[in-house]
Design a protein around this motif. Sequence first.
Motif, PDB file in Angstrom:
ATOM      1  N   ALA A 285      -6.280   6.233  12.846  1.00  0.00           N
ATOM      2  CA  ALA A 285      -6.529   6.815  11.517  1.00  0.00           C
ATOM      3  C   ALA A 285      -5.678   8.050  11.260  1.00  0.00           C
ATOM      4  O   ALA A 285      -5.319   8.337  10.125  1.00  0.00           O
ATOM      5  CB  ALA A 285      -8.015   7.155  11.375  1.00  0.00           C
ATOM      6  N   SER A 286      -5.329   8.776  12.322  1.00  0.00           N
ATOM      7  CA  SER A 286      -4.600  10.035  12.141  1.00  0.00           C
ATOM      8  C   SER A 286      -3.124   9.853  11.799  1.00  0.00           C
ATOM      9  O   SER A 286      -2.417  10.817  11.548  1.00  0.00           O
ATOM     10  CB  SER A 286      -4.705  10.848  13.423  1.00  0.00           C
ATOM     11  N   CYS A 287      -2.648   8.612  11.759  1.00  0.00           N
ATOM     12  CA  CYS A 287      -1.227   8.337  11.495  1.00  0.00           C
ATOM     13  C   CYS A 287      -0.778   8.818  10.114  1.00  0.00           C
ATOM     14  O   CYS A 287      -1.540   8.793   9.157  1.00  0.00           O
ATOM     15  CB  CYS A 287      -0.984   6.825  11.507  1.00  0.00           C
ATOM     16  N   ASP A 288       0.481   9.215  10.013  1.00  0.00           N
ATOM     17  CA  ASP A 288       1.133   9.321   8.711  1.00  0.00           C
ATOM     18  C   ASP A 288       1.628   7.919   8.364  1.00  0.00           C
ATOM     19  O   ASP A 288       2.023   7.178   9.258  1.00  0.00           O
ATOM     20  CB  ASP A 288       2.341  10.256   8.781  1.00  0.00           C
ATOM     21  N   ALA A 289       1.630   7.578   7.073  1.00  0.00           N
ATOM     22  CA  ALA A 289       2.029   6.220   6.707  1.00  0.00           C
ATOM     23  C   ALA A 289       3.002   6.211   5.542  1.00  0.00           C
ATOM     24  O   ALA A 289       2.828   6.952   4.577  1.00  0.00           O
ATOM     25  CB  ALA A 289       0.789   5.408   6.348  1.00  0.00           C
ATOM     26  N   SER A 290       4.030   5.376   5.630  1.00  0.00           N
ATOM     27  CA  SER A 290       4.940   5.142   4.514  1.00  0.00           C
ATOM     28  C   SER A 290       4.990   3.650   4.250  1.00  0.00           C
ATOM     29  O   SER A 290       5.199   2.872   5.172  1.00  0.00           O
ATOM     30  CB  SER A 290       6.359   5.584   4.859  1.00  0.00           C
ATOM     31  N   VAL A 291       4.800   3.281   2.997  1.00  0.00           N
ATOM     32  CA  VAL A 291       4.861   1.869   2.645  1.00  0.00           C
ATOM     33  C   VAL A 291       5.853   1.705   1.499  1.00  0.00           C
ATOM     34  O   VAL A 291       5.717   2.360   0.462  1.00  0.00           O
ATOM     35  CB  VAL A 291       3.477   1.334   2.216  1.00  0.00           C
ATOM     36  N   GLY A 292       6.863   0.873   1.706  1.00  0.00           N
ATOM     37  CA  GLY A 292       7.821   0.589   0.647  1.00  0.00           C
ATOM     38  C   GLY A 292       7.770  -0.891   0.326  1.00  0.00           C
ATOM     39  O   GLY A 292       7.994  -1.720   1.205  1.00  0.00           O
ATOM     40  N   VAL A 293       7.431  -1.220  -0.914  1.00  0.00           N
ATOM     41  CA  VAL A 293       7.340  -2.625  -1.292  1.00  0.00           C
ATOM     42  C   VAL A 293       8.020  -2.817  -2.638  1.00  0.00           C
ATOM     43  O   VAL A 293       8.087  -1.889  -3.447  1.00  0.00           O
ATOM     44  CB  VAL A 293       5.882  -3.114  -1.371  1.00  0.00           C
ATOM     45  N   VAL A 294       8.512  -4.034  -2.878  1.00  0.00           N
ATOM     46  CA  VAL A 294       9.175  -4.272  -4.150  1.00  0.00           C
ATOM     47  C   VAL A 294       8.161  -4.901  -5.118  1.00  0.00           C
ATOM     48  O   VAL A 294       7.677  -4.244  -6.030  1.00  0.00           O
ATOM     49  CB  VAL A 294      10.428  -5.147  -3.969  1.00  0.00           C
ATOM     50  N   THR A 295       7.798  -6.160  -4.877  1.00  0.00           N
ATOM     51  CA  THR A 295       6.777  -6.758  -5.734  1.00  0.00           C
ATOM     52  C   THR A 295       5.452  -6.918  -4.994  1.00  0.00           C
ATOM     53  O   THR A 295       4.484  -7.391  -5.568  1.00  0.00           O
ATOM     54  CB  THR A 295       7.212  -8.148  -6.238  1.00  0.00           C
ATOM     55  N   ALA A 296       5.443  -6.551  -3.731  1.00  0.00           N
ATOM     56  CA  ALA A 296       4.221  -6.734  -2.939  1.00  0.00           C
ATOM     57  C   ALA A 296       3.160  -5.718  -3.335  1.00  0.00           C
ATOM     58  O   ALA A 296       3.461  -4.634  -3.803  1.00  0.00           O
ATOM     59  CB  ALA A 296       4.540  -6.586  -1.458  1.00  0.00           C
ATOM     60  N   ASP A 297       1.889  -6.093  -3.151  1.00  0.00           N
ATOM     61  CA  ASP A 297       0.782  -5.162  -3.318  1.00  0.00           C
ATOM     62  C   ASP A 297       0.608  -4.383  -2.024  1.00  0.00           C
ATOM     63  O   ASP A 297       0.926  -4.881  -0.951  1.00  0.00           O
ATOM     64  CB  ASP A 297      -0.515  -5.929  -3.607  1.00  0.00           C
ATOM     65  N   ALA A 298       0.087  -3.181  -2.127  1.00  0.00           N
ATOM     66  CA  ALA A 298      -0.160  -2.380  -0.929  1.00  0.00           C
ATOM     67  C   ALA A 298      -1.590  -1.866  -0.926  1.00  0.00           C
ATOM     68  O   ALA A 298      -2.090  -1.414  -1.948  1.00  0.00           O
ATOM     69  CB  ALA A 298       0.812  -1.212  -0.870  1.00  0.00           C
ATOM     70  N   VAL A 299      -2.231  -1.961   0.228  1.00  0.00           N
ATOM     71  CA  VAL A 299      -3.584  -1.436   0.391  1.00  0.00           C
ATOM     72  C   VAL A 299      -3.561  -0.471   1.572  1.00  0.00           C
ATOM     73  O   VAL A 299      -3.163  -0.855   2.667  1.00  0.00           O
ATOM     74  CB  VAL A 299      -4.593  -2.567   0.700  1.00  0.00           C
ATOM     75  N   VAL A 300      -3.952   0.768   1.351  1.00  0.00           N
ATOM     76  CA  VAL A 300      -4.021   1.730   2.450  1.00  0.00           C
ATOM     77  C   VAL A 300      -5.434   2.298   2.454  1.00  0.00           C
ATOM     78  O   VAL A 300      -5.858   2.926   1.481  1.00  0.00           O
ATOM     79  CB  VAL A 300      -2.984   2.859   2.286  1.00  0.00           C
ATOM     80  N   ALA A 301      -6.171   2.035   3.524  1.00  0.00           N
ATOM     81  CA  ALA A 301      -7.576   2.436   3.551  1.00  0.00           C
ATOM     82  C   ALA A 301      -7.880   3.234   4.805  1.00  0.00           C
ATOM     83  O   ALA A 301      -7.505   2.843   5.904  1.00  0.00           O
ATOM     84  CB  ALA A 301      -8.468   1.198   3.497  1.00  0.00           C
ATOM     85  N   GLY A 302      -8.545   4.348   4.641  1.00  0.00           N
ATOM     86  CA  GLY A 302      -9.043   5.113   5.779  1.00  0.00           C
ATOM     87  C   GLY A 302      -7.977   5.776   6.632  1.00  0.00           C
ATOM     88  O   GLY A 302      -8.229   6.102   7.790  1.00  0.00           O
ATOM     89  N   ILE A 303      -6.804   5.995   6.072  1.00  0.00           N
ATOM     90  CA  ILE A 303      -5.739   6.664   6.824  1.00  0.00           C
ATOM     91  C   ILE A 303      -5.846   8.166   6.560  1.00  0.00           C
ATOM     92  O   ILE A 303      -5.933   8.600   5.415  1.00  0.00           O
ATOM     93  CB  ILE A 303      -4.351   6.121   6.398  1.00  0.00           C
ATOM     94  N   GLU A 304      -5.835   8.965   7.609  1.00  0.00           N
ATOM     95  CA  GLU A 304      -6.100  10.402   7.448  1.00  0.00           C
ATOM     96  C   GLU A 304      -4.844  11.265   7.448  1.00  0.00           C
ATOM     97  O   GLU A 304      -4.894  12.447   7.148  1.00  0.00           O
ATOM     98  CB  GLU A 304      -7.071  10.859   8.545  1.00  0.00           C
TER      99      GLU A 304
END
Lengths: 205, 268
Positions: B94-113
């Motif tokens: 959970a403690s991770c930093d997150a980067s999400v790059g998408v073009v037409t995709a959907d992105a779900v980010v839950a519970g990331i601190e």
Amino acid sequence: MSQVFRHGALRLYLLKLLDEQPRHGYEVISLLEDRFMGLYAPSAGTVYPRLTRLESEGLVEHEVSEGRKVYSLTQQGREELARNVDELASLERDLTASVSELARDVRRQVRESARDLRSELKQAAREVRREVRAEGRAQGRAANGQQEWSAAASDLSRAIDQIREAALTSARLVSDERIAAATDVIRRARDELERVLSSEDEGSP
Amino acid sequence: MSEWTVRERTVLEIAEPVRSVEVRVVSGRVDLVPGDSEGAHLEVTEIDGPPLRVTVDNGRLTVAHEDLDWSSVLGFRLRSRERRRAVVSIAVPASCDASVGVVTADAVVAGIEGDVRVRCVSGDVTLDGAVGSVHVQTVSGDVELRDVTGAIALNTVSGELTIVDGRPPSVQAKSVSGDVTLDLRPSGTVEVDVTTVSGDLTVRVPATTGLDVDVVSTSGEVASAFDGVELSKRPGVHRMSGRLGDGTGRLRGRSVSGRVALLASGQP
């Protein structure tokens, strides 16, 4: 490969698949793969020995059709499955609780609450706008009243100036009776004005 | 450095500790959720087109199409008839930093601190329970945030921006035509700054919030449910301004033709 199956769970799931209908070994393998979205791909080397063992326990039997063994559940197998129906249900829950499923649930919940919020706030914003508009109109009316009143007031003061001028220029030529009558007109006008103004104060909100 | 190439539906258990994660996918879906190990659990449940490269380098997990880098996400063009779809679901600490790059995709980010960045063209972005700072850019994709307590920066052209139950110290939102809807329950002082061209701005805060309010729309109606906020209307300037409560927070907004509504929650 992840530890998809708890101990004894594969055995139970094989019984479930054969309870649905008689199947041959390869079909069982590909069904396992399908149900778990490719996350668990059991090999023939795992599944066939399991089927053989279930057969030796008397839970499964087979007949050969077109050169292939088709397995089906025995009465004893069906009883074994019925005894473990709760465990089977919890197994199926575990299997669907993958990361992907979890995220899909979160997404659905957030989307629903965002949609509800938008429609709730849109409605609330509409109501507030309506109130603000109604207030604006009331203020507009008040502003109109003010304008009319100041127009009336300036008419009145013009009239008073005229009366005063007339009185000064004609005073020496006018009889006392006529002066008394004119004074009476002015007094009545003053009383009438007072009445109109005070009744308006009571009447308007 | 560990490395995998994913060509088909796969589950990967990564034992190496992961401290940050970056995912870049063209179409499909990306899910990030908290896991219970210090490594990562990766599920690729759909993949069509070129393989995904998975690397772990010094605590940084990357799952990506190699030619899709972070800076090119917003301008990425799929060659005609090219198929490039992947559904990637990852559980990370959970403690991770997150980067999400998408073009037409959907992105779900839950519970990331950790801090979360999402860049996306037309997919929808869903964030739940973020604690760190949140930075989301989309072109036409909607952005929906729930239960976020970190600072929020959102930027879109035509996507709708919605914050449900937000408790952030600050919100910065820019939109051209997308509506901006903020439901805030700040735990302390909150600073909100929103700019739209034609998108409506709707903000709801608890009736007890301390806010210094100054919001202007050139031609959009402004309306407020608070007595302490004064509305004025001159040609070219529809303004709401005033102080709510102790006035310690700030609400600033500018719009050209968007309507503005300031609403109160938690009234008896």
